[in-house]
Design an enzyme around this catalytic site. Structure first.
Site, short mmCIF file in Angstrom:
data_model
loop_
_atom_site.label_atom_id
_atom_site.label_comp_id
_atom_site.label_asym_id
_atom_site.label_seq_id
_atom_site.Cartn_x
_atom_site.Cartn_y
_atom_site.Cartn_z
N GLU A 173 0.83 -1.21 0.00
CA GLU A 173 0.00 0.00 0.00
C GLU A 173 0.86 1.25 0.00
O GLU A 173 0.49 2.28 -0.58
CB GLU A 173 -0.96 -0.01 1.19
N HIS A 219 3.25 6.47 -5.48
CA HIS A 219 2.76 6.83 -6.81
C HIS A 219 1.97 8.14 -6.75
O HIS A 219 1.99 8.93 -7.70
CB HIS A 219 1.88 5.68 -7.33
#
Length: 675
Positions: free
Chosen positions: A465, A471
């Site tokens: 996660e 990102h």
């Protein structure tokens, strides 16, 4: 009283003022923000000036900002700390948001402006990023029905609205089943359970207002119970309850909902001119077609099934040696697999877990991000939506990059699983905006004053996660529609699955895997055994995943099944599904596929991305090590900061120089020679 959701926020980093937001604020804020968003869209569509990229596409990028802000807060709360009021609001908002979306994409005047820009795109002097945003905007409108004529437009709106309602209902039914079921344990029922499982069960009991320990349907509790409980009868009872989520009859039963969803998705695809929903959904993914998805899955299925069948034979022999002269069942697999892991790898989960403290694993994830990308993390003392949530400011060289919120513990009001979301995405349009990123997990909460301990699988989830979070944090694009994780579904799992590899770097665990009581580092021989067993039981893990992905694909390819449960059974029979392994997500609780369109016909995406993540980490190894600076710089430039600014295959090839084959995946899973 002032509605905090409609006010300007003078909070640190523009964080939501969670301590001032009440459930009663959401409905009036939603209505006001929706009215404003509609007015902004109408102003774009009705603009008498000729369409330009600025007055149409960029204006669309910024339209509805107040609505997005309000919904970012609401859905963060609804997913992590639900209650009756928030569930009622979800049900009320779902059809309204669907109608609003249809109003935009079926607005003839608005699409006419977009189409004019598209047809004249070569003369607009657009940057590559602007050209990409124009293409994606037009494509999104077309795929939403902008070119559908006549009665089909109204029917498409009705179908999408009903799907929104059904997806919300599916999610809430699943949460209800997970929240309501528990199994109380007497002292005799604790046989075989190590202290960390008993402690977690007692904490779960306290959460339910009970004096004794309970097993719930939280993965962080039920999986270790299935691993360690010597009570085969209780393992069976718990496992049956786990796989029956959403299929218990009554108001929370999801089977009819799943059937209706599949029927409506098929109708939607056909209204848009596609043969079936899989063809529609996969058109814009890296895979492109159902055939390419099936080819990948079946290349992995054969060696995974062979490995699982060989393992099943060993486990059944162990069970017979224990005097249980029966067939190996799904509630036996984890128990005997754990015994086998102790015997063959000298690894005991109860001995490993004290070295995997939650706080130390968070530090490890942060430290890897610092070494790779120069990020620093400082705790923030700010109001959040739940006492378990924590926040950090993320900086690089003194520059603010993001706010990161971590919410790690399971509770009855939180939906199951683990996920990353952004309540505010990065953009440069209209001024620099940095993201607010959430990681949500469901780890077992410890007793007061005790450290939270993770399994190795939990630690891997945390790193996974956090890869998604990077990102978002490192995103560096102009337009919000291509920011962060706004990429192809079968590309979005690359950063997350790639980041898992750093958990397996020996120097990371050597530094951060320290004993909760003594502070001593994990013994070197234990560390080596743990890493050597990284692919242990991979046949089981791969079979349960691929089976789910194949069922998902079959549901959406061709005509929809009249009875999804019958169709599920047929697919598994055709594949030769091993008896003692079940789907990772059976249809009635397959939230990835039925809580929304996100992973529908797309559950294969994890494996498609895994082909790349194994190859991407090899790039570091080939360059000299897991912290090679030049490779990390390329990873950030072409993957983590680029968002959806180019096609996924282009971005990956820019990073790696080529696209990989499936062998890297098979090698990474220890299945290369199993077929």
């Amino acid at each position: 009283m002032t509605n905090a959701l409609l006010s300007d926020w003078s909070t640190p980093f523009g964080l939501p003022p969670f301590d001032a937001i009440k459930d009663a604020d959401f409905a009036p804020a939603f209505d006001a923000a929706m009215d404003q968003a509609r007015a902004e869209i109408a102003a774009i569509a009705d603009n008498p000036a000729a369409p330009t990229f600025t007055n149409t596409i960029e204006a669309l990028e910024l339209a509805g900002e107040r609505l997005d802000r309000m919904l970012g807060v609401f859905y963060a709360l609804a997913g992590t700390d639900s209650n009756e009021a928030r569930e009622a609001l979800q049900r009320a908002f779902a059809p309204k948001l669907s109608a609003y979306s249809s109003e935009i994409t079926l607005n003839a005047g608005l699409f006419e402006r977009i189409e004019a820009l598209w047809q004249g795109r070569d003369a607009l002097g657009l940057t590559p990023e602007q050209a990409r945003v124009l293409m994606l905007t037009r494509r999104g409108f077309v795929r939403a029905g902008a070119q559908v004529q006549g009665a089909g437009r109204d029917r498409l709106t009705a179908v999408k609205s009903r799907l929104a309602v059904l997806g919300t209902q599916f999610s809430q039914n699943l949460l209800g089943d997970e929240r309501d079921w528990f199994m109380e344990l007497s002292d005799a029922d604790l046989a075989g359970l190590p202290d960390f499982v008993v402690t977690a069960a007692r904490a779960a009991g306290q959460d339910k207002g009970l004096a004794g320990p309970v097993i719930t349907l939280s993965r962080s509790i039920i999986v270790p119970f299935l691993q360690f409980s010597t009570r085969r009868d209780l393992r069976e009872r718990a496992r049956r309850a786990w796989v029956a989520r959403g299929a218990n009859g009554g108001q929370t039963d999801n089977r009819a909902i799943a059937a209706e969803i599949l029927t409506l998705r098929h109708e939607r695809a056909q209204l848009l001119g596609y043969a079936d929903f899989a063809s529609y959904k996969l058109e814009t993914e890296m895979a492109g077609t159902p055939g390419r998805v099936r080819d990948l899955l079946m290349q992995v299925w054969a060696p995974a099934k062979a490995a699982a069948q060989a393992d099943a034979a060993v486990l059944e022999q162990m069970m017979h040696a224990d005097g249980v002269n029966a067939r190996l069942e799904p509630w036996d697999w984890r128990f005997y697999s754990e015994k086998r892991r102790r015997a063959e790898h000298d690894l005991d989960e109860a001995a490993i877990k004290p070295y995997l403290q939650l706080d130390r694993m968070i530090e490890a994830a942060f430290d890897v991000a610092h070494r790779l990308f120069g990020l620093d993390f400082a705790p923030l003392d700010v109001p959040l939506y739940h006492p378990d949530a924590r926040a950090w400011e993320v900086t690089r060289g003194g520059r603010h990059m993001a706010v990161f919120i971590g919410d790690y513990f399971a509770r009855g009001s939180k939906r199951s699983g683990a996920w990353c979301s952004a309540s505010r995405s990065q953009r440069k349009l209209g001024g620099e905006v940095r993201p607010i990123v959430h990681n949500v997990c469901n780890f077992a909460k410890p007793a007061a004053g005790q450290p939270a301990l993770l399994s190795y699988d939990d630690a891997r989830t945390l790193f996974h996660e956090f890869g998604h979070a990077l990102h978002q944090m490192l995103s560096d694009v102009t337009y919000p529609s291509i920011s962060g994780t706004s990429v192809a579904r079968d590309f979005v799992e690359l950063p997350s699955q790639l980041y898992e590899h750093w958990l397996e770097v020996p120097q990371v665990l050597a530094q951060f895997a320290t004993h909760a009581e003594t502070g001593a580092p994990m013994p070197r021989d234990m560390l080596e055994r743990l890493l050597a067993a990284a692919t242990y039981d991979m046949g089981f893990q791969t079979v349960e995943y691929v089976a789910s992905a194949m069922v998902d694909l079959a549901f959406h390819e061709g005509a929809p099944p009249a009875d999804p449960m019958v169709a599920q059974a047929q697919v598994l029979e055709q594949m030769g599904m091993p008896h003692a392994i079940g789907m990772r997500h059976a249809t009635p609780h397959f939230a990835h596929v039925f809580s929304g369109d996100g992973y529908s016909a797309g559950y294969y995406s994890y494996m498609w991305s895994e082909v790349m993540d194994a190859d991407a980490f090899a790039a570091f190894e080939e360059a000299g090590g897991p912290f090679d600076a030049a490779t990390a710089k390329r990873l950030e430039r072409f993957i983590l900061s680029a968002g959806g600014s180019a096609e996924a295959e282009v971005l990956y090839t820019e990073f790696r120089g080529r696209m990989p084959g499936v062998q890297a995946l098979l090698k990474g899973r220890g299945l290369a020679g199993a077929a």
